[in-house]
Design a protein around this motif. Structure first.
Motif, PDB file in Angstrom:
ATOM      1  N   LEU A  55       0.855  -1.192   0.000  1.00  0.00           N
ATOM      2  CA  LEU A  55       0.000   0.000   0.000  1.00  0.00           C
ATOM      3  C   LEU A  55       0.888   1.237   0.000  1.00  0.00           C
ATOM      4  O   LEU A  55       0.473   2.309   0.421  1.00  0.00           O
ATOM      5  CB  LEU A  55      -0.938  -0.003   1.204  1.00  0.00           C
ATOM      6  CG  LEU A  55      -2.094  -0.983   1.081  1.00  0.00           C
ATOM      7  CD1 LEU A  55      -2.943  -0.983   2.329  1.00  0.00           C
ATOM      8  CD2 LEU A  55      -2.964  -0.644  -0.112  1.00  0.00           C
ATOM      9  N   LEU A 111       2.144  -3.071   6.160  1.00  0.00           N
ATOM     10  CA  LEU A 111       2.356  -1.990   7.123  1.00  0.00           C
ATOM     11  C   LEU A 111       3.643  -1.222   6.808  1.00  0.00           C
ATOM     12  O   LEU A 111       3.664   0.005   6.842  1.00  0.00           O
ATOM     13  CB  LEU A 111       2.427  -2.554   8.548  1.00  0.00           C
ATOM     14  CG  LEU A 111       1.137  -3.185   9.055  1.00  0.00           C
ATOM     15  CD1 LEU A 111       1.343  -3.730  10.462  1.00  0.00           C
ATOM     16  CD2 LEU A 111       0.016  -2.168   9.061  1.00  0.00           C
ATOM     17  N   ILE A 114       3.246   1.166   3.774  1.00  0.00           N
ATOM     18  CA  ILE A 114       2.499   2.388   4.108  1.00  0.00           C
ATOM     19  C   ILE A 114       3.397   3.343   4.873  1.00  0.00           C
ATOM     20  O   ILE A 114       3.517   4.526   4.542  1.00  0.00           O
ATOM     21  CB  ILE A 114       1.288   2.086   5.010  1.00  0.00           C
ATOM     22  CG1 ILE A 114       0.282   1.226   4.294  1.00  0.00           C
ATOM     23  CG2 ILE A 114       0.625   3.377   5.442  1.00  0.00           C
ATOM     24  CD1 ILE A 114      -0.956   1.010   5.101  1.00  0.00           C
ATOM     25  N   ALA A 115       4.059   2.811   5.897  1.00  0.00           N
ATOM     26  CA  ALA A 115       4.901   3.661   6.745  1.00  0.00           C
ATOM     27  C   ALA A 115       6.026   4.261   5.918  1.00  0.00           C
ATOM     28  O   ALA A 115       6.346   5.447   6.043  1.00  0.00           O
ATOM     29  CB  ALA A 115       5.472   2.841   7.892  1.00  0.00           C
ATOM     30  N   PHE A 116       6.603   3.453   5.027  1.00  0.00           N
ATOM     31  CA  PHE A 116       7.729   3.932   4.239  1.00  0.00           C
ATOM     32  C   PHE A 116       7.309   5.080   3.323  1.00  0.00           C
ATOM     33  O   PHE A 116       8.000   6.099   3.230  1.00  0.00           O
ATOM     34  CB  PHE A 116       8.321   2.781   3.422  1.00  0.00           C
ATOM     35  CG  PHE A 116       9.402   3.230   2.506  1.00  0.00           C
ATOM     36  CD1 PHE A 116      10.611   3.652   3.012  1.00  0.00           C
ATOM     37  CD2 PHE A 116       9.198   3.277   1.143  1.00  0.00           C
ATOM     38  CE1 PHE A 116      11.603   4.102   2.179  1.00  0.00           C
ATOM     39  CE2 PHE A 116      10.188   3.726   0.299  1.00  0.00           C
ATOM     40  CZ  PHE A 116      11.397   4.137   0.823  1.00  0.00           C
ATOM     41  N   GLU A 118       4.977   7.144   3.720  1.00  0.00           N
ATOM     42  CA  GLU A 118       4.736   8.330   4.530  1.00  0.00           C
ATOM     43  C   GLU A 118       6.067   9.002   4.907  1.00  0.00           C
ATOM     44  O   GLU A 118       6.196  10.222   4.860  1.00  0.00           O
ATOM     45  CB  GLU A 118       3.954   7.907   5.790  1.00  0.00           C
ATOM     46  CG  GLU A 118       3.541   9.016   6.708  1.00  0.00           C
ATOM     47  CD  GLU A 118       2.588  10.006   6.077  1.00  0.00           C
ATOM     48  OE1 GLU A 118       2.031   9.702   5.006  1.00  0.00           O
ATOM     49  OE2 GLU A 118       2.435  11.096   6.645  1.00  0.00           O
ATOM     50  N   VAL A 119       7.055   8.185   5.255  1.00  0.00           N
ATOM     51  CA  VAL A 119       8.353   8.745   5.637  1.00  0.00           C
ATOM     52  C   VAL A 119       9.012   9.436   4.438  1.00  0.00           C
ATOM     53  O   VAL A 119       9.569  10.527   4.573  1.00  0.00           O
ATOM     54  CB  VAL A 119       9.266   7.641   6.215  1.00  0.00           C
ATOM     55  CG1 VAL A 119      10.687   8.135   6.331  1.00  0.00           C
ATOM     56  CG2 VAL A 119       8.752   7.210   7.560  1.00  0.00           C
ATOM     57  N   LEU A 237      -1.258   8.554  -0.221  1.00  0.00           N
ATOM     58  CA  LEU A 237      -1.731   7.178  -0.046  1.00  0.00           C
ATOM     59  C   LEU A 237      -2.706   6.806  -1.164  1.00  0.00           C
ATOM     60  O   LEU A 237      -2.757   5.662  -1.612  1.00  0.00           O
ATOM     61  CB  LEU A 237      -2.392   7.028   1.328  1.00  0.00           C
ATOM     62  CG  LEU A 237      -2.881   5.627   1.696  1.00  0.00           C
ATOM     63  CD1 LEU A 237      -1.732   4.649   1.748  1.00  0.00           C
ATOM     64  CD2 LEU A 237      -3.613   5.635   3.009  1.00  0.00           C
ATOM     65  N   ILE A 241      -3.098   3.427  -3.434  1.00  0.00           N
ATOM     66  CA  ILE A 241      -4.332   2.651  -3.404  1.00  0.00           C
ATOM     67  C   ILE A 241      -4.893   2.488  -4.813  1.00  0.00           C
ATOM     68  O   ILE A 241      -5.386   1.426  -5.169  1.00  0.00           O
ATOM     69  CB  ILE A 241      -5.348   3.312  -2.455  1.00  0.00           C
ATOM     70  CG1 ILE A 241      -4.896   3.069  -1.021  1.00  0.00           C
ATOM     71  CG2 ILE A 241      -6.730   2.737  -2.661  1.00  0.00           C
ATOM     72  CD1 ILE A 241      -5.703   3.779   0.005  1.00  0.00           C
ATOM     73  N   ALA A 244      -3.332  -0.431  -6.647  1.00  0.00           N
ATOM     74  CA  ALA A 244      -3.841  -1.698  -6.152  1.00  0.00           C
ATOM     75  C   ALA A 244      -5.287  -1.906  -6.588  1.00  0.00           C
ATOM     76  O   ALA A 244      -5.686  -2.998  -7.007  1.00  0.00           O
ATOM     77  CB  ALA A 244      -3.739  -1.730  -4.638  1.00  0.00           C
ATOM     78  N   MET A 285     -13.308   9.958  -4.844  1.00  0.00           N
ATOM     79  CA  MET A 285     -12.516   8.966  -4.101  1.00  0.00           C
ATOM     80  C   MET A 285     -13.423   8.090  -3.238  1.00  0.00           C
ATOM     81  O   MET A 285     -13.174   6.905  -3.074  1.00  0.00           O
ATOM     82  CB  MET A 285     -11.481   9.667  -3.212  1.00  0.00           C
ATOM     83  CG  MET A 285     -10.170  10.031  -3.895  1.00  0.00           C
ATOM     84  SD  MET A 285      -9.397   8.721  -4.865  1.00  0.00           S
ATOM     85  CE  MET A 285      -8.812   7.612  -3.604  1.00  0.00           C
TER      86      MET A 285
ATOM     87  N   ASN B 109     -13.282  10.287   2.634  1.00  0.00           N
ATOM     88  CA  ASN B 109     -13.732  11.210   1.599  1.00  0.00           C
ATOM     89  C   ASN B 109     -15.158  11.670   1.803  1.00  0.00           C
ATOM     90  O   ASN B 109     -15.511  12.779   1.398  1.00  0.00           O
ATOM     91  CB  ASN B 109     -13.526  10.586   0.222  1.00  0.00           C
ATOM     92  CG  ASN B 109     -12.054  10.552  -0.129  1.00  0.00           C
ATOM     93  OD1 ASN B 109     -11.472  11.580  -0.425  1.00  0.00           O
ATOM     94  ND2 ASN B 109     -11.446   9.387  -0.031  1.00  0.00           N
ATOM     95  N   LEU B 224      -1.125   5.422  11.540  1.00  0.00           N
ATOM     96  CA  LEU B 224       0.264   5.100  11.212  1.00  0.00           C
ATOM     97  C   LEU B 224       1.060   4.863  12.498  1.00  0.00           C
ATOM     98  O   LEU B 224       1.826   3.910  12.621  1.00  0.00           O
ATOM     99  CB  LEU B 224       0.881   6.246  10.419  1.00  0.00           C
ATOM    100  CG  LEU B 224       2.073   5.892   9.565  1.00  0.00           C
ATOM    101  CD1 LEU B 224       1.653   4.959   8.442  1.00  0.00           C
ATOM    102  CD2 LEU B 224       2.718   7.134   9.009  1.00  0.00           C
ATOM    103  N   PHE B 268       9.925   5.116  11.839  1.00  0.00           N
ATOM    104  CA  PHE B 268      10.113   4.114  10.808  1.00  0.00           C
ATOM    105  C   PHE B 268      11.387   3.331  11.055  1.00  0.00           C
ATOM    106  O   PHE B 268      11.420   2.119  10.875  1.00  0.00           O
ATOM    107  CB  PHE B 268      10.155   4.772   9.427  1.00  0.00           C
ATOM    108  CG  PHE B 268      10.209   3.779   8.318  1.00  0.00           C
ATOM    109  CD1 PHE B 268       9.133   2.924   8.100  1.00  0.00           C
ATOM    110  CD2 PHE B 268      11.314   3.672   7.512  1.00  0.00           C
ATOM    111  CE1 PHE B 268       9.172   1.999   7.088  1.00  0.00           C
ATOM    112  CE2 PHE B 268      11.360   2.739   6.494  1.00  0.00           C
ATOM    113  CZ  PHE B 268      10.290   1.906   6.276  1.00  0.00           C
TER     114      PHE B 268
END
Lengths: 324, 295
Positions: A55, A111, A114-116, A118-119, A237, A241, A244, A285, B109, B224, B268
């Motif tokens: 994701l 997980l 997603i976190a990556f 965002e970072v 994000l 998405i 996918a 969306m 949304n 997160l 992270f």
């Protein structure tokens, strides 16, 4: 054979299309469809065949795009070299995320991706010297093959078409290769696959790296087409998405699925956006979200497999009726 | 140690309490139903909006609405389990993930459409009041949030440990099939677990409102953080999630003090280190460690 003839026919049809269609808006929708189909293809390799949901594919997409943009604007490097650098970084990073996660089961990879993503978004906002932060990078308009920038939409159309055709061909071949069978085996039953001698962690890692490379190439195409890039546009994000979503709606783990998904969703999304307008921010969306839930619950295998099964049932019935 | 540093540590622990509460909800749902609820953050967003509107229209204090919100979010969670997750129980895990991702996009949304992207805050009389000990000052709302979160954690822990229903939930978490053979109603227990997990964010929403502001994507930030906490504590381990929440709160406060813009990058790094060296979480009770392939 039949499949080859059909594919060539559709390709020929699409190649001839810009001769007829002159409206910029329609060409734009086609280009976006090609781009997202390729991006969904890249997702399909790891998410579809190997069953490892990412994701955070926007991260690889964005890394490709930013490597190219920073290279050409800040350092005056040719976008082709920028492309190579972007692909290398994306592959290395994807390997670094995949290595710890693929030894484990459960949703660790999802997980981490997603976190990556965002970072990476936060780092892009932070390193303003290099990335211009939230302002984004504007690529100066200097048309020419060396700059990979063109003045009309038609060259982008053909590059996009080639990109989509090649990535689909890759998926088609993976599906029929030993590598592809390994991935599917790992997805269906990791223990059984391991018992047959498949190094599951290793093949998942390969799939993730190939997938990241294609995503980075898509990112380069995006930035050379849009000539503008900002963190919200590529690291969101929603971008991950969408990749996918298209693969799943079309049929995850089938070579045709992502293309069908993109061909349905991109035009629909663009028209919906135009039709609902700015007054209904967020509604298109929300519509994607509802479609995702409905598809997962009603036709989890996606459109391609469902239609194929329906046709098979129909053919079987016809045969039966002829016998009577 | 300077007073500033102690002050940072205290605010870290207090913040950690809220993270712990949100994460406990997530890890409870994962531990029992084996589904990661990607809409968990959006449930928190809904709870915060409800708290906001209740204050805005009827002047209800957010601490009072926390109780109502717990009940409301329990219902929303139970309905999600019944309507979306239960029909997908036999599908691959990826399908369950995508159903909750779809729910998350939809809620986010729809909220954007209904309530616009504005940041909203509430004003209360006690917002700025603080307790002073020597040179240290502790904000009253943060203290209440920490106390409320901890109380809720204790209640859930006690419920799972000591009541008959709680034992049934733990049994079904341990072995779905065996528990069903013992006559435990799987559907009911799953709805209960999902509801309880969501009630946690209901309470958290009410407790957070006097400290934080609400906007449609507020859930993304908290979820997160909750993912990191849940992995740190060990997936499915409630006690681990509580400790993990406090640790991440401390990490956030300390890294926020020294490198404010990069505190998420610090998360992270922690996340990757745990995956590499201790995927079963700090207490080693989470799921995942038994799955480490021998390579």
């Amino acid at each position: 054979m039949k499949r080859l003839v059909w594919s060539l026919f559709i390709l020929a049809l699409l190649s001839a299309l810009p001769l007829v269609v002159r409206t910029q808006f329609y060409l734009h929708i086609f280009i976006l469809t090609f781009l997202y189909a390729s991006f969904a293809n890249s997702w399909n390799l790891i998410g579809g065949y190997a069953g490892q949901l990412s994701l955070g594919h926007a991260a690889f997409f964005g890394i490709g795009a930013y490597a190219c943009a920073i290279g050409s604007v800040k350092f005056g490097i040719s976008p082709f070299i920028g492309l190579a650098i972007g692909v290398i970084i994306a592959v290395l990073v994807s390997g670094a995320i995949g290595y710890p996660c693929f030894r484990l089961r459960g949703p660790f990879y999802t997980l981490s991706t997603i976190a990556f993503a965002e970072v990476v978004r936060l780092l892009t906002l932070y390193w303003r010297d290099l990335t211009e932060g939230a302002v984004g990078i504007l690529i100066p308009f200097r048309p020419g093959v060396a700059n990979l920038i063109f003045s009309g939409k038609v060259p982008y159309y053909y590059i996009g078409l080639i990109m989509m055709a090649l990535s689909t061909l890759l998926c088609y071949h993976v599906e029929r290769s030993r590598f592809g069978y390994y991935l599917v085996a790992v997805r269906e039953d990791e223990d059984a696959a391991e018992a047959c001698g498949i190094r599951s962690a290793r093949y998942k890692l390969y799939a993730a790296m190939i997938s990241a490379a294609i995503a980075a190439i898509c990112g380069v195409f995006y930035v050379q087409y849009m000539l503008f890039i900002d963190p919200e546009g590529v690291f969101n994000l929603n971008v991950s998405i969408q990749a996918a979503l298209m693969a799943i709606i079309g049929g995850a783990g089938t070579w045709l699925g992502p293309v069908v998904g993109a061909a349905l969703l991109i035009p629909l999304g663009e028209f919906l956006r135009g039709w609902l307008g700015g007054a209904a921010r967020g509604l298109h969306m929300a519509f994607y979200g509802i479609v995702l839930i409905v598809v997962v619950m009603v036709i989890p295998q996606g459109i391609v497999v469902t239609v194929r099964n329906l046709l098979k049932v129909k053919a079987a019935r016809n045969v039966e009726e002829e016998r009577r | 140690m300077s007073y500033t540093f102690i002050q940072v540590l205290i605010s870290g622990v207090l913040l950690g309490g809220i993270y712990a509460l949100i994460s406990i909800g997530l890890t409870l749902i994962f531990g029992v139903i084996k589904v990661i609820n990607f809409a968990h953050g959006e449930f928190l967003m809904l709870a915060m909006y409800f708290a906001y509107w209740m204050w805005h229209y009827w002047g209800v204090d957010p601490y009072a609405s926390a109780i109502v919100l717990a009940a409301l979010l329990f219902l929303i969670g139970a309905a999600t389990q019944r309507g979306i997750i239960q029909p997908l129980l036999k599908s691959p895990a990826s399908m369950q993930i995508f159903a909750t991702v779809g729910l998350s996009i939809t809620l986010q949304n729809v909220a954007l459409f209904l309530w616009k992207a504005d940041y909203r805050t509430i004003q209360t009389a006690y917002q700025a009041s603080k307790i002073t000990i020597g040179e240290l000052a502790i904000g009253y709302p943060r203290l209440v949030a920490f106390a409320g979160a901890t109380a809720m954690t204790i209640v859930i822990f006690w419920f799972l440990k000591n009541t008959f229903t709680g034992r049934a939930i733990r049994a079904i978490a341990q072995d779905r099939m065996a528990a069903m053979l013992m006559g435990i109603n799987q559907k009911k227990m799953y709805m209960l677990a999902f509801g309880l997990g969501s009630a946690c964010v209901g309470v958290a929403g009410g407790l957070l409102m006097p400290i934080y502001y609400v906007f449609p994507t507020v859930g993304t930030y908290f979820s997160l953080t909750a993912f990191v906490v849940v992995v740190l504590g060990g997936m499915g381990d409630i006690r681990g999630a509580w400790i993990g929440g406090i640790i991440i709160g401390l990490v956030e406060a300390i890294s926020g003090f020294y490198v404010p813009a990069l505190k998420e990058a610090v998360y992270f790094a922690i996340f990757i280190l745990i995956l590499l060296f201790r995927p079963s979480g700090i207490l080693g009770l989470g799921r995942g460690f038994e799955e480490v392939a021998q390579e």
